[in-house]
Design a protein around this motif. Structure first.
Motif, short mmCIF file in Angstrom:
data_model
loop_
_atom_site.label_atom_id
_atom_site.label_comp_id
_atom_site.label_asym_id
_atom_site.label_seq_id
_atom_site.Cartn_x
_atom_site.Cartn_y
_atom_site.Cartn_z
N GLU A 2 -9.51 25.98 35.48
CA GLU A 2 -9.20 25.22 34.26
C GLU A 2 -7.77 25.51 33.79
O GLU A 2 -7.01 24.58 33.45
CB GLU A 2 -10.18 25.59 33.15
N ALA A 3 -7.39 26.78 33.76
CA ALA A 3 -6.05 27.15 33.30
C ALA A 3 -4.98 26.56 34.22
O ALA A 3 -3.94 26.08 33.76
CB ALA A 3 -5.92 28.67 33.24
N ALA A 4 -5.25 26.59 35.53
CA ALA A 4 -4.26 26.10 36.50
C ALA A 4 -4.05 24.59 36.36
O ALA A 4 -2.91 24.11 36.35
CB ALA A 4 -4.70 26.45 37.91
N ILE A 5 -5.13 23.83 36.28
CA ILE A 5 -4.99 22.37 36.20
C ILE A 5 -4.39 21.96 34.86
O ILE A 5 -3.67 20.95 34.76
CB ILE A 5 -6.36 21.66 36.43
N THR A 6 -4.63 22.74 33.81
CA THR A 6 -4.00 22.47 32.52
C THR A 6 -2.50 22.74 32.60
O THR A 6 -1.68 21.96 32.11
CB THR A 6 -4.62 23.34 31.42
N THR A 7 -2.13 23.85 33.23
CA THR A 7 -0.71 24.21 33.35
C THR A 7 0.06 23.16 34.16
O THR A 7 1.22 22.87 33.86
CB THR A 7 -0.57 25.60 34.01
N LEU A 8 -0.60 22.58 35.14
CA LEU A 8 0.05 21.54 35.95
C LEU A 8 0.59 20.42 35.07
O LEU A 8 1.65 19.85 35.32
CB LEU A 8 -0.96 20.97 36.96
N ARG A 9 -0.13 20.13 34.01
CA ARG A 9 0.24 19.04 33.10
C ARG A 9 1.58 19.31 32.39
O ARG A 9 2.24 18.37 31.94
CB ARG A 9 -0.87 18.85 32.07
N TYR A 10 1.97 20.57 32.32
CA TYR A 10 3.18 20.94 31.58
C TYR A 10 4.42 21.03 32.47
O TYR A 10 5.53 21.21 31.95
CB TYR A 10 2.97 22.29 30.89
N LEU A 11 4.26 20.94 33.77
CA LEU A 11 5.40 21.11 34.66
C LEU A 11 6.26 19.86 34.72
O LEU A 11 5.76 18.74 34.86
CB LEU A 11 4.92 21.47 36.08
N ASN A 12 7.55 20.06 34.62
CA ASN A 12 8.48 18.94 34.71
C ASN A 12 8.56 18.40 36.13
O ASN A 12 8.46 19.14 37.10
CB ASN A 12 9.88 19.38 34.27
N GLN A 13 8.72 17.09 36.24
CA GLN A 13 9.03 16.41 37.50
C GLN A 13 7.86 16.34 38.48
O GLN A 13 8.04 15.84 39.60
CB GLN A 13 10.23 17.07 38.19
N VAL A 14 6.69 16.79 38.11
CA VAL A 14 5.55 16.69 39.02
C VAL A 14 4.89 15.32 38.83
O VAL A 14 4.30 15.05 37.79
CB VAL A 14 4.50 17.80 38.77
N GLU A 15 5.01 14.47 39.82
CA GLU A 15 4.42 13.14 39.74
C GLU A 15 3.18 13.01 40.63
O GLU A 15 2.27 12.24 40.32
CB GLU A 15 5.44 12.07 40.15
N LYS A 16 3.17 13.76 41.71
CA LYS A 16 2.03 13.71 42.63
C LYS A 16 1.58 15.11 42.99
O LYS A 16 2.40 16.01 43.19
CB LYS A 16 2.40 12.94 43.90
N CYS A 17 0.27 15.27 43.05
CA CYS A 17 -0.30 16.56 43.43
C CYS A 17 -1.69 16.31 44.02
O CYS A 17 -2.71 16.39 43.32
CB CYS A 17 -0.39 17.50 42.23
N PRO A 18 -1.75 15.98 45.30
CA PRO A 18 -3.04 15.66 45.94
C PRO A 18 -4.09 16.76 45.78
O PRO A 18 -5.28 16.46 45.67
CB PRO A 18 -2.66 15.49 47.42
N ILE A 64 9.10 23.40 37.82
CA ILE A 64 8.37 22.90 38.98
C ILE A 64 8.26 23.95 40.08
O ILE A 64 7.40 23.85 40.96
CB ILE A 64 9.04 21.61 39.52
N LYS A 65 9.10 24.98 40.03
CA LYS A 65 9.00 26.07 41.01
C LYS A 65 7.66 26.80 40.92
O LYS A 65 7.25 27.47 41.86
CB LYS A 65 10.14 27.07 40.80
N SER A 66 6.99 26.63 39.80
CA SER A 66 5.69 27.28 39.62
C SER A 66 4.57 26.59 40.40
O SER A 66 3.50 27.16 40.60
CB SER A 66 5.30 27.28 38.13
N LEU A 67 4.82 25.34 40.81
CA LEU A 67 3.76 24.52 41.39
C LEU A 67 2.99 25.19 42.53
O LEU A 67 1.75 25.23 42.49
CB LEU A 67 4.32 23.17 41.84
N PRO A 68 3.64 25.73 43.56
CA PRO A 68 2.87 26.34 44.67
C PRO A 68 1.99 27.50 44.21
O PRO A 68 0.91 27.72 44.76
CB PRO A 68 3.96 26.82 45.63
N TYR A 69 2.45 28.21 43.20
CA TYR A 69 1.69 29.35 42.69
C TYR A 69 0.48 28.90 41.88
O TYR A 69 -0.56 29.55 41.89
CB TYR A 69 2.59 30.24 41.82
N ILE A 70 0.63 27.78 41.20
CA ILE A 70 -0.46 27.23 40.39
C ILE A 70 -1.54 26.62 41.28
O ILE A 70 -2.74 26.81 41.05
CB ILE A 70 0.08 26.18 39.40
N ILE A 71 -1.10 25.91 42.32
CA ILE A 71 -2.04 25.23 43.21
C ILE A 71 -3.04 26.19 43.84
O ILE A 71 -4.21 25.85 44.05
CB ILE A 71 -1.27 24.46 44.31
N GLN A 72 -2.61 27.42 44.10
CA GLN A 72 -3.50 28.38 44.77
C GLN A 72 -4.74 28.69 43.93
O GLN A 72 -5.76 29.12 44.47
CB GLN A 72 -2.75 29.68 45.07
#
Length: 324
Positions: free
Chosen positions: A149-165, A130-138
């Motif tokens: 496309e790659a970023a939103i796909t990678t989001l799906r693989y992150l543990n513990q991410v339940e919300k991402c406005p 989940i530490k990757s989240l801020p880097y992916i969001i950019q």
């Protein structure tokens, strides 16, 4: 002795500095055959060679040796202009990277090279951190659709991410491929707007694959708020959307869609009719029995089988409720 000389990594290291491509090819192939820790430094040097074939052999050799010490050098190969080099390096790295390389991967995202960034985003899917989240969001706002496309796909693989406005807006992206993967990713998010957004995508998106993926994500959520949209989707112009809607209604049986499901038993697609029969069985309402009995004569054997199973399931449900 010949073997002593030709099995010595230092010998091949010197040969890698030859101006002749043929000499360097012999050297890197010999190092690959040597295949031990002593060859690693020489193989890393070969990654810098101007000849793509030499680079590919070196990448494969380092992948076979599988020592994580080669990870930084292999990461640089992900920025190569050659498609095969990038592919080979990604394959090798997929087996080598681990959580201990997370900082290195995240730092690499700051390099202004689209090839490198794309491949790093792919590698982050293996680490799940989940530490990757801020880097992916950019990358959600990147001008490059492949990066979005790659970023939103990678989001799906992150543990513990339940919300991402920040991810929600990508369901309205101008690029259909981005919307397709976003529709799938929203199946794993719990933002309050997710169901309504997926409903809108299911009923209104111009791309049938987006609509189908929205139905699949709604199946994961199993939320009754999707019933009206799924009822509409049973009449979609594309059979795969109708099929996915019927499959989702198996997860969310609701009396409101009974008439639409009965109508869909005569769908032109056998795949749709089969899933509709299953959905009617799961719904368990006796009013579906007559329509299901007519489907016992369906030209598609699987539709007939599922219709019979649905009838039995409904009859068992009736008996059970009678005894209660």
């Amino acid at each position: 002795m010949y073997n002593d000389t030709h099995n010595n990594a230092n010998y091949w290291l010197e040969m890698l500095r030859s101006p002749e491509v043929s000499d360097r090819l012999v050297a890197v192939k010999s190092l690959q055959h040597l295949g031990d820790e002593e060859a690693i430094d020489s193989l890393i040097l070969a990654l810098k060679d101007e000849n793509f074939n030499i680079q590919k052999i070196a990448i494969n050799a380092l992948g076979e040796i599988a020592n994580p010490i080669a990870v930084p050098a292999l990461l640089e190969c992900l920025a190569s202009s050659d498609t095969e080099i990038r592919g080979e390096a990604l394959s090798a790295l997929n087996d080598l990277v681990s959580t201990e390389h997370l900082s290195l991967l995240l730092d690499s995202l700051n390099h202004n090279n689209i090839y490198l960034q794309l491949n790093i985003l792919i590698l982050l899917r293996k680490i799940h951190d989940i530490k990757s989240l801020p880097y992916i969001i950019q990358f959600f706002n990147s001008e490059n659709a492949d990066l979005r496309e790659a970023a939103i796909t990678t989001l799906r693989y992150l543990n513990q991410v339940e919300k991402c406005p920040e991810a929600l807006a990508l369901i309205f992206d101008s690029n259909p491929t981005v919307r397709r993967v976003t529709a799938l990713t929203l199946g794993y998010l719990q933002d309050t707007e997710v169901i309504s957004i997926l409903n809108q995508a299911l009923t209104s998106d111009s791309d049938w694959q987006v609509r189908r993926n929205a139905a699949k994500s709604l199946a994961i959520h199993e939320n009754d708020q999707a019933i009206s949209a799924l009822e509409i989707a049973l009449g979609d112009e594309h059979w795969q959307v109708r099929k996915s809607a019927a499959q989702t209604l198996q997860k969310i049986p609701h009396i409101k869609v009974l008439p639409a499901l009965i109508k869909a038993l005569t769908d032109e697609s056998a795949d749709v009719r089969k899933e509709v029969a299953i959905a009617l069985g799961d719904l368990g309402h006796p009013d579906a029995i007559n329509a299901l009995q007519q489907s016992l004569d369906d030209l598609d054997k699987e539709v007939a089988i599922q219709s019979l199973r649905a009838i039995k399931k409904i009859q068992e449900s009736i008996k059970s409720s009678t005894h209660d």
